[in-house]
Design an enzyme around this catalytic site. Structure first.
Site, PDB file in Angstrom:
ATOM      1  N   GLN A 116       0.832  -1.192   0.000  1.00  0.00           N
ATOM      2  CA  GLN A 116       0.000   0.000   0.000  1.00  0.00           C
ATOM      3  C   GLN A 116       0.878   1.257   0.000  1.00  0.00           C
ATOM      4  O   GLN A 116       1.326   1.716  -1.042  1.00  0.00           O
ATOM      5  CB  GLN A 116      -0.967  -0.014   1.189  1.00  0.00           C
ATOM      6  CG  GLN A 116      -2.029   1.064   1.135  1.00  0.00           C
ATOM      7  CD  GLN A 116      -3.163   0.796   2.110  1.00  0.00           C
ATOM      8  OE1 GLN A 116      -3.765  -0.284   2.108  1.00  0.00           O
ATOM      9  NE2 GLN A 116      -3.460   1.762   2.946  1.00  0.00           N
ATOM     10  N   CYS A 117       1.133   1.824   1.149  1.00  0.00           N
ATOM     11  CA  CYS A 117       1.858   3.093   1.186  1.00  0.00           C
ATOM     12  C   CYS A 117       3.329   2.959   0.794  1.00  0.00           C
ATOM     13  O   CYS A 117       3.899   3.876   0.200  1.00  0.00           O
ATOM     14  CB  CYS A 117       1.725   3.726   2.563  1.00  0.00           C
ATOM     15  SG  CYS A 117       0.022   4.233   2.922  1.00  0.00           S
ATOM     16  N   VAL A 118       3.943   1.826   1.105  1.00  0.00           N
ATOM     17  CA  VAL A 118       5.353   1.663   0.741  1.00  0.00           C
ATOM     18  C   VAL A 118       5.487   1.459  -0.766  1.00  0.00           C
ATOM     19  O   VAL A 118       6.299   2.116  -1.433  1.00  0.00           O
ATOM     20  CB  VAL A 118       6.003   0.491   1.504  1.00  0.00           C
ATOM     21  CG1 VAL A 118       7.508   0.483   1.265  1.00  0.00           C
ATOM     22  CG2 VAL A 118       5.715   0.589   3.000  1.00  0.00           C
TER      23      VAL A 118
END
Length: 205
Positions: A116-118
């Site tokens: 997701q965010c990474v």
């Protein structure tokens, strides 16, 4: 200094969620700390990113006190700390400005959650022209329910559902999607070994 370590969302918010018991690596903070120590020893910039959702009333709402670095991690005053409200670490922050001011060309990316965010941060960074190293074993994630699954199920129901995508499979698929297209995949151990070889070469020269 032309390289930076970007630590994405390794924050207490995740440990405050019941889903934490399904996390792929409960010791993610230790893995990230190894990278932080490597970066500091090399003189690289360390940038800390926290996800924030003001007014949401959940674990990402700063008012609840969970939007802080995970226990076991310590930021130095000289290291930038930014708060994002999007999945990637660039769109809602001044991260690119910080990197430009420091002359950064290469990024090492780690954190929560892997896909997701990474991953989103890594993809955007690559599109912006940075050379990105994605340190998979310094990321962590949770199993994901099938899109058609009922909402608000228990963790036991999530894990017993054959349609649930397991954390290890998510990590494997993330590596397949990123490697050679957006990033170079590495492990913490590989980066430590490379730093050791570099240090030995410098010492012997």
């Amino acid at each position: 200094m032309t390289r930076a370590l970007i630590v994405v969302d390794v924050q207490e918010s995740f440990r405050a969620r019941p889903l934490w018991e399904t996390i792929s690596d409960p010791k993610i903070a230790h893995q990230v700390d190894r990278l932080v120590r490597l970066a500091r020893e090399a003189g690289d910039l360390v940038v800390w990113v926290l996800h924030s959702e003001p007014g949401s009333g959940d674990v990402f709402d700063p008012a609840l006190g969970h939007v802080r670095l995970m226990e076991g991690l310590e930021r130095r005053n000289t290291e930038p700390l930014i708060h994002k409200t999007s999945h990637n670490s660039f769109t809602t922050t001044n991260l690119q400005q910080i990197l430009t001011e420091h002359g950064i060309h290469d990024l090492i990316v780690c954190g929560i959650r892997t896909e997701q965010c990474v991953e989103t941060t890594a993809r955007v960074a690559s599109d912006l022209g940075y050379q990105v190293t994605f340190v998979t074993d310094a990321t962590a994630t949770n199993p994901i329910a099938h899109p058609d699954s009922p909402a608000h199920r228990s963790i036991a129901e999530l894990l017993s559902d054959p349609l649930t995508l397991g954390a290890e499979e998510i990590i494997r698929r993330t590596e397949y999607a990123l490697a050679g297209r957006f990033v170079t995949i590495a492990t913490v151990g590989q980066l430590e070994a490379a730093a050791y070889r570099s240090s030995g070469t410098m010492t012997g020269s």
